[in-house]
Design an enzyme around this catalytic site. Structure first.
Site, short mmCIF file in Angstrom:
data_model
loop_
_atom_site.label_atom_id
_atom_site.label_comp_id
_atom_site.label_asym_id
_atom_site.label_seq_id
_atom_site.Cartn_x
_atom_site.Cartn_y
_atom_site.Cartn_z
N GLU A 1 -6.92 -4.47 -5.17
CA GLU A 1 -6.63 -5.24 -3.96
C GLU A 1 -6.53 -6.72 -4.31
O GLU A 1 -7.30 -7.24 -5.11
CB GLU A 1 -7.71 -5.00 -2.91
CG GLU A 1 -7.67 -3.59 -2.35
CD GLU A 1 -8.58 -3.41 -1.15
OE1 GLU A 1 -9.48 -4.25 -0.95
OE2 GLU A 1 -8.38 -2.43 -0.42
N HIS B 1 -4.93 -0.10 -3.93
CA HIS B 1 -6.35 -0.27 -3.62
C HIS B 1 -7.24 0.27 -4.75
O HIS B 1 -8.32 0.81 -4.49
CB HIS B 1 -6.73 0.43 -2.31
CG HIS B 1 -5.88 0.10 -1.13
ND1 HIS B 1 -6.15 -0.97 -0.30
CD2 HIS B 1 -4.76 0.69 -0.64
CE1 HIS B 1 -5.23 -1.01 0.66
NE2 HIS B 1 -4.38 -0.02 0.47
N SER C 1 0.83 -1.21 0.00
CA SER C 1 0.00 0.00 0.00
C SER C 1 0.87 1.26 0.00
O SER C 1 1.51 1.57 -1.00
CB SER C 1 -0.95 -0.04 1.20
OG SER C 1 -1.91 0.99 1.12
#
Length: 240
Positions: free
Chosen positions: A192, A157, A120
């Site tokens: 994701e 994401h 991330s």
């Protein structure tokens, strides 16, 4: 260079790093025994480090955290066998990396062959800048410039537009189009469950949900799991 750039650290119904654990073990192999963890993206660094240490020990790796290294952060990076930069707030992370003087030491070690794992926010900072993060600027970093380990940006994401949605805010695709009104680097919308494995000039998309690649002046393109995205680096080598 050897990099593993993961979109998210926890998948629905799974534990921390479960979905990408085999990829982590494959990257580190048998030569790495101990990692250096950089928890700067989260406010509770001690708690984050403890959780991450326990998880990596399950995978068979010892882990130290840079926030409580007995020597300076720079010295800890210089001695590290591999680095894992975890997720959280990307602005907080890049602010700490600049203020601790770690940008150049990390870049040099990774370019010299030290394995790098990012999740991330940790994947975002592997890019030229953090300008395609989803996070709020909870702090004001000295610069948006990041590690430049790869010549493209990542949107971790990444979410596709929802058909029929009444939400009036911009979609991720629209936000990335705004980025390309002002900036040139390609952007990988990394959904994701997916990650990029970078080995020198080779990039492989792995995981479960694919990615969308955005290039300035061109329509976005869809890439399934197993795709080779070497063109993201080859393009830079030709133009650079």
């Amino acid at each position: 260079m050897e990099l593993l750039l993961i979109s998210n650290s926890t998948a629905p119904g799974g534990r921390y790093l479960d979905h990408c654990a085999p990829a982590i073990s494959a990257l580190l192999g048998s030569s790495v025994k101990r990692l250096l963890f950089i928890p700067y993206a989260v406010f509770d660094r001690a708690g984050y480090a403890a959780t991450t240490r326990a998880r990596f020990e399950e995978l068979g790796f010892a882990l130290d955290s840079v926030h409580d290294a007995p020597s300076s952060p720079v010295r800890a990076v210089e001695r590290a066998e591999a680095i894992f930069i975890g997720g959280g707030n990307t602005f907080r992370l890049i602010d700490a990396l600049w203020r601790t003087g770690l940008i150049e030491p990390i870049r040099q070690r990774v370019q010299g062959g030290m394995p790098y794992i990012g999740s991330s926010a940790g994947s975002n900072v592997a890019c030229p800048t953090i300008k395609t993060t989803n996070d709020m600027p909870v702090v004001e970093p000295p610069s948006f410039n990041a590690l430049s380990l790869v010549p493209f940006n990542i949107n971790s994401h990444y979410q596709d537009p929802v058909p029929g949605s009444t939400h009036m805010g911009e979609t991720r695709e629209q936000r990335i189009a705004e980025f390309h009104e002002e900036n040139d680097p390609p952007v990988v919308g990394l959904r994701e469950g997916s990650w990029l494995v970078v080995n020198g000039i080779q990039i492989t998309l792995e995981g479960s949900s694919g990615a969308r690649v955005f290039r300035r002046g061109s329509p976005p393109t869809e890439w399934p799991i197993g795709s080779r995205l070497d063109f993201l680096i080859a393009r830079h080598r030709v133009s650079g």
